[in-house]
Design a protein around this motif. Structure first.
Motif, short mmCIF file in Angstrom:
data_model
loop_
_atom_site.label_atom_id
_atom_site.label_comp_id
_atom_site.label_asym_id
_atom_site.label_seq_id
_atom_site.Cartn_x
_atom_site.Cartn_y
_atom_site.Cartn_z
N LEU A 259 2.05 15.20 -16.42
CA LEU A 259 2.24 16.55 -16.95
C LEU A 259 3.52 16.67 -17.75
O LEU A 259 3.57 17.39 -18.75
N LEU A 260 4.58 15.99 -17.32
CA LEU A 260 5.87 16.13 -17.99
C LEU A 260 5.99 15.23 -19.21
O LEU A 260 6.40 15.68 -20.28
N LEU A 261 5.68 13.97 -19.05
CA LEU A 261 5.94 13.02 -20.13
C LEU A 261 4.67 12.43 -20.73
O LEU A 261 4.71 11.90 -21.84
N GLY A 262 3.59 12.46 -20.01
CA GLY A 262 2.37 11.83 -20.49
C GLY A 262 2.33 10.34 -20.23
O GLY A 262 1.31 9.69 -20.44
N LEU A 263 3.44 9.76 -19.76
CA LEU A 263 3.49 8.33 -19.49
C LEU A 263 3.01 7.98 -18.08
O LEU A 263 2.92 6.81 -17.74
N GLY A 264 2.71 8.98 -17.30
CA GLY A 264 2.22 8.74 -15.95
C GLY A 264 0.87 8.06 -15.93
O GLY A 264 0.50 7.41 -14.95
N ILE A 265 0.13 8.19 -17.02
CA ILE A 265 -1.17 7.51 -17.12
C ILE A 265 -0.96 6.00 -17.11
O ILE A 265 -1.71 5.27 -16.46
N LEU A 266 0.07 5.53 -17.79
CA LEU A 266 0.37 4.10 -17.78
C LEU A 266 0.76 3.64 -16.39
O LEU A 266 0.41 2.53 -15.97
N THR A 267 1.48 4.48 -15.65
CA THR A 267 1.85 4.13 -14.29
C THR A 267 0.62 4.08 -13.39
O THR A 267 0.50 3.19 -12.54
N LEU A 268 -0.32 5.00 -13.57
CA LEU A 268 -1.56 4.96 -12.80
C LEU A 268 -2.38 3.72 -13.09
O LEU A 268 -2.92 3.09 -12.18
N GLN B 199 0.81 -1.21 0.00
CA GLN B 199 0.00 0.00 0.00
C GLN B 199 0.85 1.27 0.00
O GLN B 199 0.54 2.22 -0.71
N LEU B 200 1.95 1.26 0.77
CA LEU B 200 2.84 2.42 0.76
C LEU B 200 3.52 2.59 -0.60
O LEU B 200 3.69 3.71 -1.08
N SER B 201 3.89 1.49 -1.23
CA SER B 201 4.49 1.55 -2.57
C SER B 201 3.50 2.08 -3.59
O SER B 201 3.87 2.90 -4.45
N LEU B 202 2.25 1.63 -3.51
CA LEU B 202 1.24 2.12 -4.45
C LEU B 202 0.99 3.61 -4.26
O LEU B 202 0.84 4.35 -5.25
N ILE B 203 0.97 4.08 -3.02
CA ILE B 203 0.81 5.52 -2.77
C ILE B 203 1.97 6.29 -3.38
O ILE B 203 1.77 7.32 -4.02
N LEU B 204 3.18 5.79 -3.21
CA LEU B 204 4.35 6.45 -3.78
C LEU B 204 4.30 6.46 -5.31
O LEU B 204 4.58 7.48 -5.94
N TYR B 205 3.92 5.32 -5.91
CA TYR B 205 3.81 5.26 -7.37
C TYR B 205 2.77 6.23 -7.89
O TYR B 205 2.98 6.88 -8.92
N ILE B 206 1.66 6.36 -7.19
CA ILE B 206 0.61 7.28 -7.64
C ILE B 206 1.07 8.72 -7.50
O ILE B 206 0.85 9.55 -8.40
N ILE B 207 1.74 9.04 -6.40
CA ILE B 207 2.23 10.41 -6.21
C ILE B 207 3.27 10.77 -7.27
O ILE B 207 3.27 11.88 -7.80
N LEU B 208 4.15 9.83 -7.61
CA LEU B 208 5.17 10.11 -8.61
C LEU B 208 4.62 10.14 -10.04
O LEU B 208 5.20 10.77 -10.92
N SER B 209 3.51 9.45 -10.27
CA SER B 209 2.97 9.42 -11.62
C SER B 209 2.19 10.68 -11.97
O SER B 209 2.02 10.98 -13.15
N ILE B 210 1.73 11.43 -10.98
CA ILE B 210 0.97 12.66 -11.28
C ILE B 210 1.85 13.70 -11.98
O ILE B 210 1.45 14.23 -13.03
N PRO B 211 3.05 14.00 -11.50
CA PRO B 211 3.90 14.92 -12.29
C PRO B 211 4.35 14.29 -13.61
O PRO B 211 4.59 15.01 -14.58
#
Length: 120
Positions: free
Chosen positions: A78-87, A63-75
Motif C-alpha cells: 500500500l505504501l510503496l508498491g514494492l511489497g509485491i516483490l517481497t511477497l 517459517q516464522l521469518s516467512l510469516i514476518l516477511y509476509i506481514i511486513l510486505s502487506i503494508p
C-alpha cells in the motif's frame, strides 16, 4: 536410594529429517501446516533423533521469518508498491529452501537457511 543411570541413544533417521523439511511445503496446500507440522515433528523427536534439534530449529525459524516477511510486505504494498516483490520473494524462498535442505538432510549435511531470523 538407588540412582539409575539412564543413557538414551540418539538414532540417526535421515528419512525423518527429510520429511520434516518437506512438510513445510504443506503451507501451499492447507495454509497453516508449514509451521505446525514441522513444529510437532521437531518437538516430539528432538531428543531421540540425531541432528533433529538443529534441523527443526532452522525449519521453524524459516517459517516464522516467512510469516514476518509476509506481514511486513502487506503494508509495503500500500505504501510503496514494492511489497509485491517481497511477497514473490517469500513465496520462492518458502518453496525452494525446504527442498534444498531436504536434499541436504538426506545427504547428512547441516541445513542452510539464509535470510532467516534466529527466533529460537
Amino acid at each position: 536410594m538407588e540412582v539409575i543411570n539412564q543413557t538414551t541413544t540418539m538414532r540417526t533417521d535421515r528419512h525423518l529429517l527429510t520429511a520434516m523439511h518437506l512438510t513445510q511445503l504443506s503451507s501451499y496446500f492447507i495454509g497453516f501446516g508449514g509451521l505446525i507440522i514441522p513444529l510437532i515433528i521437531w518437538l516430539s523427536t528432538k531428543n531421540t533423533v540425531q541432528d533433529m534439534d538443529e534441523h527443526g530449529r532452522n525449519a521453524v525459524n524459516l517459517q516464522l521469518s516467512l510469516i514476518l516477511y509476509i506481514i511486513l510486505s502487506i503494508p509495503a504494498i500500500l505504501l510503496l508498491g514494492l511489497g509485491i516483490l517481497t511477497l514473490i520473494g517469500a513465496a520462492i524462498l518458502g518453496f525452494v529452501l525446504p527442498i534444498v535442505n531436504a536434499v541436504r538432510a538426506s545427504n547428512g549435511e547441516s541445513p542452510s537457511y539464509f535470510l532467516t531470523i534466529p527466533f529460537i
